[in-house]
Design an enzyme around this catalytic site. Structure first.
Site, short mmCIF file in Angstrom:
data_model
loop_
_atom_site.label_atom_id
_atom_site.label_comp_id
_atom_site.label_asym_id
_atom_site.label_seq_id
_atom_site.Cartn_x
_atom_site.Cartn_y
_atom_site.Cartn_z
N GLY A 43 0.78 -1.23 0.00
CA GLY A 43 0.00 0.00 0.00
C GLY A 43 0.81 1.29 0.00
N GLU A 96 4.22 4.01 6.22
CA GLU A 96 3.01 3.19 6.05
C GLU A 96 1.94 3.98 5.31
OE1 GLU A 96 1.18 0.60 6.16
OE2 GLU A 96 1.73 -0.78 7.75
N ASP A 97 1.04 3.27 4.67
CA ASP A 97 -0.07 3.93 4.00
C ASP A 97 -1.14 4.34 5.01
OD1 ASP A 97 -0.72 1.27 4.52
OD2 ASP A 97 -1.72 0.92 2.60
N ASP A 100 -4.69 1.83 10.82
CA ASP A 100 -6.10 1.52 10.98
C ASP A 100 -6.31 0.88 12.37
OD1 ASP A 100 -8.77 1.36 9.89
OD2 ASP A 100 -8.43 -0.74 9.43
N LYS A 128 -6.56 6.47 10.95
CA LYS A 128 -8.00 6.30 11.17
C LYS A 128 -8.17 5.92 12.64
CE LYS A 128 -10.01 3.81 7.50
NZ LYS A 128 -10.59 2.50 7.07
N ASP A 158 -5.85 -0.41 -1.60
CA ASP A 158 -6.65 -1.30 -2.45
C ASP A 158 -7.94 -1.77 -1.80
OD1 ASP A 158 -5.22 -3.03 -0.51
OD2 ASP A 158 -6.15 -4.66 -1.64
N ARG A 164 -5.50 0.53 -6.62
CA ARG A 164 -4.23 1.09 -6.13
C ARG A 164 -3.71 2.19 -7.06
NH1 ARG A 164 -2.17 -2.18 -1.94
NH2 ARG A 164 -2.51 -4.43 -2.17
#
Ligand code: IMP
Ligand code: MG
Length: 178
Positions: A43, A96-97, A100, A128, A158, A164
């Site tokens: 990601g 990191e993307d 979460d 998030k 994704d 992506r």
């Protein structure tokens, strides 16, 4: 593909503006430290390329790839591809993307910490916080954007390995994944 996007949450321009700010901050904080930026695949690819090219101090890059699988009782994670550089005594920043639940970052962080870097920090494009696993006490040191609890795709993120390649970050229409 774009017809499945409910709204654009972060445009290309918003992403690039914030990424330049983060890169400037990292360049300042890590001046003279020759840091290693470790990207967690897949990601992070777009974010990684965009931020690293804006960092204007000597640095190195590396990648790791982790995967999770459902066990009988809980989710387990394994290292699918480890970093190739020796990070012992080095200043390391995980890129990191998205942060979460935090389970994957927690895993990556602990895995890299065992290699005894001089310092280990986290830079995530998206955070998030509403989704965080309460057991995860880890905090991100650098955050691009704090976002609401919605499933987002694009710019490396994704859904079932698709989307992506979108140049922006968008919210997926529920009918696209239900
Ligand atoms: P974690 O829940 O913090 O462990 O995140 C695990 C992984 O789930 C991330 O690295 C992403 O690949 C993926 N993920 C979490 N939230 C989203 C989302 O909103 N869109 C796409 N992928 C996500
Ligand atoms: Mg994913």
């Amino acid at each position: 593909m774009k017809e499945n996007i409910k709204e654009v949450l972060l445009s290309e321009e918003q992403l690039q503006t914030r990424i330049r700010e983060l890169a400037a901050q990292l360049s300042e904080d890590y001046a003279g430290k020759d840091p290693i930026f470790v990207g967690v695949l897949k990601g992070v690819v777009m974010f990684f390329g965009d931020i690293v090219k804006r960092i204007d101090i000597p640095c190195q890059i590396d990648f790791m790839w982790i995967s999770s699988y459902e066990g009988t009782e809980s989710k387990h994670m394994t290292v699918k591809k480890d970093i190739s550089e020796d990070i012992r005594g080095r200043h390391v920043v995980i890129l990191e993307d998205i942060f979460d639940t935090g389970n994957s970052l927690d895993f990556s962080y602990k895995h890299l910490l065992e290699k005894e870097p001089a310092s280990l920090k986290i830079c995530t494009l998206l955070d998030k916080p509403e989704r965080r696993n309460p057991a995860v006490t880890l905090q991100a040191d650098y955050v691009g954007f704090t976002i609401p609890n919605e499933f987002v795709v694009g710019y490396g993120l994704d859904f079932n390995e698709f989307y992506r390649n979108l140049p922006f970050i968008g919210v997926l229409k529920p009918e696209a994944y239900q």
